[in-house]
Design a protein around this motif. Sequence first.
Motif, PDB file in Angstrom:
ATOM      1  N   TRP A  23     116.247   7.876  70.316  1.00  0.00           N
ATOM      2  CA  TRP A  23     115.343   7.270  71.610  1.00  0.00           C
ATOM      3  C   TRP A  23     114.204   6.841  70.968  1.00  0.00           C
ATOM      4  CZ3 TRP A  23     114.931   5.745  76.141  1.00  0.00           C
ATOM      5  CH2 TRP A  23     113.658   5.582  76.948  1.00  0.00           C
ATOM      6  N   ASP A  24     113.902   5.155  71.249  1.00  0.00           N
ATOM      7  CA  ASP A  24     112.849   4.638  70.920  1.00  0.00           C
ATOM      8  C   ASP A  24     111.992   4.256  72.105  1.00  0.00           C
ATOM      9  OD1 ASP A  24     110.987   2.782  69.946  1.00  0.00           O
ATOM     10  OD2 ASP A  24     112.411   1.353  69.025  1.00  0.00           O
ATOM     11  N   PRO A  25     110.960   5.212  72.251  1.00  0.00           N
ATOM     12  CA  PRO A  25     109.830   5.031  73.188  1.00  0.00           C
ATOM     13  C   PRO A  25     109.136   3.762  73.475  1.00  0.00           C
ATOM     14  CG  PRO A  25     108.856   6.354  71.563  1.00  0.00           C
ATOM     15  CD  PRO A  25     110.368   6.212  71.063  1.00  0.00           C
ATOM     16  N   GLY A  26     109.113   3.213  72.169  1.00  0.00           N
ATOM     17  CA  GLY A  26     108.240   1.901  72.630  1.00  0.00           C
ATOM     18  C   GLY A  26     109.231   0.823  73.253  1.00  0.00           C
ATOM     19  N   ARG A  27     110.436   0.689  72.918  1.00  0.00           N
ATOM     20  CA  ARG A  27     111.454  -0.016  73.451  1.00  0.00           C
ATOM     21  C   ARG A  27     112.162   0.326  74.763  1.00  0.00           C
ATOM     22  NH1 ARG A  27     113.843  -3.812  69.174  1.00  0.00           N
ATOM     23  NH2 ARG A  27     115.781  -3.767  70.365  1.00  0.00           N
ATOM     24  N   ARG A  28     111.730   1.713  74.930  1.00  0.00           N
ATOM     25  CA  ARG A  28     112.519   2.581  76.064  1.00  0.00           C
ATOM     26  C   ARG A  28     114.063   2.244  75.859  1.00  0.00           C
ATOM     27  NH1 ARG A  28     112.115   1.662  80.923  1.00  0.00           N
ATOM     28  NH2 ARG A  28     111.919   3.755  81.562  1.00  0.00           N
ATOM     29  N   GLU A  29     114.490   2.417  74.636  1.00  0.00           N
ATOM     30  CA  GLU A  29     115.970   2.261  74.376  1.00  0.00           C
ATOM     31  C   GLU A  29     116.562   3.455  73.820  1.00  0.00           C
ATOM     32  OE1 GLU A  29     118.243  -0.286  71.030  1.00  0.00           O
ATOM     33  OE2 GLU A  29     116.717  -1.277  72.032  1.00  0.00           O
ATOM     34  N   LEU A  30     117.568   3.683  74.274  1.00  0.00           N
ATOM     35  CA  LEU A  30     118.595   4.902  73.741  1.00  0.00           C
ATOM     36  C   LEU A  30     119.797   4.193  73.089  1.00  0.00           C
ATOM     37  CD1 LEU A  30     119.224   8.032  73.707  1.00  0.00           C
ATOM     38  CD2 LEU A  30     120.464   7.648  75.703  1.00  0.00           C
ATOM     39  N   PHE A  31     120.061   4.842  71.947  1.00  0.00           N
ATOM     40  CA  PHE A  31     121.234   4.275  71.193  1.00  0.00           C
ATOM     41  C   PHE A  31     122.162   5.450  70.721  1.00  0.00           C
ATOM     42  CE2 PHE A  31     123.269   3.239  67.085  1.00  0.00           C
ATOM     43  CZ  PHE A  31     123.814   2.041  67.282  1.00  0.00           C
ATOM     44  N   ILE A  32     123.345   5.437  71.014  1.00  0.00           N
ATOM     45  CA  ILE A  32     124.167   6.588  70.557  1.00  0.00           C
ATOM     46  C   ILE A  32     125.375   6.139  69.700  1.00  0.00           C
ATOM     47  CG2 ILE A  32     123.268   7.966  72.442  1.00  0.00           C
ATOM     48  CD1 ILE A  32     125.961   7.662  73.835  1.00  0.00           C
ATOM     49  N   ALA A  33     126.015   6.794  69.101  1.00  0.00           N
ATOM     50  CA  ALA A  33     127.153   6.377  68.335  1.00  0.00           C
ATOM     51  C   ALA A  33     128.099   7.231  67.956  1.00  0.00           C
ATOM     52  CB  ALA A  33     126.577   5.333  67.008  1.00  0.00           C
ATOM     53  N   ARG A  34     129.333   7.103  67.628  1.00  0.00           N
ATOM     54  CA  ARG A  34     130.353   8.027  67.339  1.00  0.00           C
ATOM     55  C   ARG A  34     131.356   7.612  66.039  1.00  0.00           C
ATOM     56  NH1 ARG A  34     135.223  10.545  71.526  1.00  0.00           N
ATOM     57  NH2 ARG A  34     135.392  12.187  70.154  1.00  0.00           N
ATOM     58  N   ASP A  35     131.577   8.637  65.242  1.00  0.00           N
ATOM     59  CA  ASP A  35     132.402   8.269  64.016  1.00  0.00           C
ATOM     60  C   ASP A  35     133.655   7.572  64.290  1.00  0.00           C
ATOM     61  OD1 ASP A  35     134.597  10.145  64.052  1.00  0.00           O
ATOM     62  OD2 ASP A  35     133.285  11.541  64.116  1.00  0.00           O
ATOM     63  N   PRO A  36     134.304   6.829  63.430  1.00  0.00           N
ATOM     64  CA  PRO A  36     135.409   6.194  63.754  1.00  0.00           C
ATOM     65  C   PRO A  36     136.815   6.668  64.252  1.00  0.00           C
ATOM     66  CG  PRO A  36     134.566   5.427  61.668  1.00  0.00           C
ATOM     67  CD  PRO A  36     133.763   6.669  62.050  1.00  0.00           C
ATOM     68  N   MET A  37     136.898   7.739  63.934  1.00  0.00           N
ATOM     69  CA  MET A  37     138.216   8.553  64.470  1.00  0.00           C
ATOM     70  C   MET A  37     137.920   9.672  65.633  1.00  0.00           C
ATOM     71  SD  MET A  37     140.762   7.331  63.128  1.00  0.00           S
ATOM     72  CE  MET A  37     141.971   8.754  63.998  1.00  0.00           C
ATOM     73  N   GLY A  38     136.375   9.928  65.921  1.00  0.00           N
ATOM     74  CA  GLY A  38     136.137  10.707  66.942  1.00  0.00           C
ATOM     75  C   GLY A  38     136.072  12.260  66.518  1.00  0.00           C
ATOM     76  N   VAL A  39     136.019  12.561  65.277  1.00  0.00           N
ATOM     77  CA  VAL A  39     136.007  14.066  64.771  1.00  0.00           C
ATOM     78  C   VAL A  39     135.036  14.748  65.416  1.00  0.00           C
ATOM     79  CG1 VAL A  39     135.767  15.549  62.836  1.00  0.00           C
ATOM     80  CG2 VAL A  39     137.206  13.322  62.624  1.00  0.00           C
ATOM     81  N   ARG A  40     133.699  14.165  65.616  1.00  0.00           N
ATOM     82  CA  ARG A  40     132.641  14.904  66.405  1.00  0.00           C
ATOM     83  C   ARG A  40     132.565  14.175  67.943  1.00  0.00           C
ATOM     84  NH1 ARG A  40     129.473  17.387  62.409  1.00  0.00           N
ATOM     85  NH2 ARG A  40     130.796  17.335  60.474  1.00  0.00           N
ATOM     86  N   PRO A  41     132.361  15.044  68.958  1.00  0.00           N
ATOM     87  CA  PRO A  41     132.591  14.674  70.122  1.00  0.00           C
ATOM     88  C   PRO A  41     131.374  14.112  70.852  1.00  0.00           C
ATOM     89  CG  PRO A  41     132.615  17.209  70.215  1.00  0.00           C
ATOM     90  CD  PRO A  41     132.577  16.442  68.563  1.00  0.00           C
ATOM     91  N   LEU A  42     131.495  13.231  71.982  1.00  0.00           N
ATOM     92  CA  LEU A  42     130.127  13.202  72.352  1.00  0.00           C
ATOM     93  C   LEU A  42     130.620  12.627  73.993  1.00  0.00           C
ATOM     94  CD1 LEU A  42     127.517  10.521  70.712  1.00  0.00           C
ATOM     95  CD2 LEU A  42     127.804  10.880  73.538  1.00  0.00           C
ATOM     96  N   LEU A  43     130.090  13.219  74.925  1.00  0.00           N
ATOM     97  CA  LEU A  43     130.438  13.168  76.427  1.00  0.00           C
ATOM     98  C   LEU A  43     129.069  12.847  77.045  1.00  0.00           C
ATOM     99  CD1 LEU A  43     131.921  16.055  75.311  1.00  0.00           C
ATOM    100  CD2 LEU A  43     133.311  15.063  77.138  1.00  0.00           C
ATOM    101  N   PHE A  44     129.214  11.859  78.301  1.00  0.00           N
ATOM    102  CA  PHE A  44     127.936  11.655  78.692  1.00  0.00           C
ATOM    103  C   PHE A  44     128.202  11.409  80.211  1.00  0.00           C
ATOM    104  CE2 PHE A  44     130.200   7.671  77.828  1.00  0.00           C
ATOM    105  CZ  PHE A  44     129.645   6.819  78.830  1.00  0.00           C
ATOM    106  N   HIS A  45     127.087  11.414  81.056  1.00  0.00           N
ATOM    107  CA  HIS A  45     127.009  11.228  82.505  1.00  0.00           C
ATOM    108  C   HIS A  45     126.040  10.125  82.558  1.00  0.00           C
ATOM    109  CE1 HIS A  45     126.468  11.473  86.838  1.00  0.00           C
ATOM    110  NE2 HIS A  45     125.180  11.677  86.414  1.00  0.00           N
ATOM    111  N   PHE A  46     126.241   9.118  83.379  1.00  0.00           N
ATOM    112  CA  PHE A  46     125.289   7.939  83.723  1.00  0.00           C
ATOM    113  C   PHE A  46     125.294   7.824  85.191  1.00  0.00           C
ATOM    114  CE2 PHE A  46     124.341   3.240  83.797  1.00  0.00           C
ATOM    115  CZ  PHE A  46     123.071   3.574  83.572  1.00  0.00           C
TER     116      PHE A  46
END
Length: 627
Positions: A113-136
């Motif tokens: 999270w970059d508060p100056g740009r008010r930007e959130l950046f998220i990323a996940r590995d190529p095969m999805g070994v680590r999970p990442l779930l979201f609600h928007f």
Amino acid sequence: MAAAELEAMLEPMARRGPDRQTLACHGEAGFGHALLATTQEALAECQPWRHPDSGCLVISDSRLDNRPQLLRELGIDRAVDEVGDGELLHAAWQRWREGCADRLRGDFAFALWDPGRRELFIARDPMGVRPLLFHFDSGRLFVFASCTEAVLAQGDVPATLDEGRIADALIGETEGIDQTCTFFTAIQRLPPAHWMRLRDGQLVQQRYWRPIGDERPAGLPTTGSEWIEAQRECLDRAVRQRLRSQRPVGSMLSGGLDSSSVVALAAAACRERGQPPFPVFSATDAANPDCAETRAIRAVTAHVDCAPTFVDLADFKRTQTRAHQLWDEAGEPFDGTMPLLASLYEAAAARGVVSVMDGVPADNLYTVGRQAKYLSDQGRWGEAWQAALTQWRLPGIRFPQLHALRVMAGCVAPTPVHALRDLLAETREYRKLLRTSLIAPGFARQIDLRQRYRRYRRTIGGSHRWHPSGEALSSLAAPYITAGLERYNRLASLYGIEPRPPYADRDLIEFQAWMPLGLRIRDGHLKWVLRQAMVDRLPAEVAWRRDKSHIGWRFNRVLLDRALAGMGPETKMAGIGWLDGSRLDDACRHPDTQVAAGLQEALRVLQWHQRAGRPGMRPVEKNSTAP
């Protein structure tokens, strides 16, 4: 986000991160972190990590394998294990922005999270070994976590059930229908090899990697012997990277070629370093002298320098362990299919092992696809015939020439013929799915299961990706592979275990994509090149083992019998809207008959559905109309 909301989200993460739980709230953003410290650098900082100048917040679930290279490129002149992943990921993002994820090697899911740009950046590995779930919820709320339960625990995320996903669990086949859906309509998965940016209320998502790039990699082997040597070196490198830990690492061993290769290489690396014998965990059926899996496991553990732990079927039947509670604890109904693996994770945790390697998804590294069709379309008929013949020269196949002729006939058949054949095959498969499931016909019709199955078949059909030159082929971007890796992760997290699958290594996958197809299958042996590469490291009966028999279904039956013994009438009625009530009742009374097909799937979904703390789940009204 308020601290109370983050604390609520961290509660279901306790098993995933038992070592430390911390949170940080800064203005409109808040991060919480549950730590499982498996590497030295995990102890170098406390996440959420905050940059003192920019105010950026970073949080990650990661093991970055190319840390020395990243530190050099980023100009960070400090010891590798003195720089935490939060600091490293922040520096990478500052240098490369959206391109930073493509620079990373290893398994990761992270957010910045970059508060100056008010930007959130998220990323996940190529095969999805680590999970990442979201609600928007546009303009109002963005919630993300490593598990569905944590997203729901935030409090404002609707828990409306995706009934299509319930159908997937009841028929079993369509688990990997895509890389985004979950059991809740308001929660999605970030697909593997993707990054996402939220800025000014706009969500942008982009893929950053595919198994096959545009250009042929430099330095690939040119001869068969070079490919064999490179195969061993690439796999060995992937295994050694996953041995890097400040806590014990082990591996599952099924007696198959894939896991046996991992164990042999890891054991050799531990011996070279003067470390204790490598911990290995296997499920056996010692009472059955004909069990090929048990014989292979014993052969490997006698051949390599390892410290084996055996979970025997007879002991599993008569004892009460936590693995018997899998149907009650599973994050998704699909996870209940793996009590054998649960018992191995439980055994690993009991020995203090916190990171476990395995043999998935190695089968897909050696796919041969429709090579004959590809070659015939290029007018290379002689090569197409040899490809068709090779894929049918397998054990148990009589008259491979006849099968090859059928393949060649398919290569020249016009498109309408293929379309008709696919339609007939789809119809036959779909009807079989209905017969072998306890799903209510009306429910299948309500959620349009036929169309759902058609969509799944299209993802399978499109899973083989060729390079335009015809020299490279990979199926590692298929959604069903992601589904399997995520299932392993959810199951391991119940026991505070971190999965580390070497065959999901990005560099290994890119290398394997260019492996000549004649080395993937030869002389009736699938994975011929891997067998050759490991022939001096494994007992011959394992290196050249042909059968794929396993005893997982026997462990599943133990859980089924226990579930039936403790089931009351209210359990049967709970899902009467989406289950065929009369067939369910008959199956419960006669679990060893044909009518009981699909019983395990039905009971797993029922137990998951009835578990406390799952609001918003409701059975649909009963409808006996045929789909």
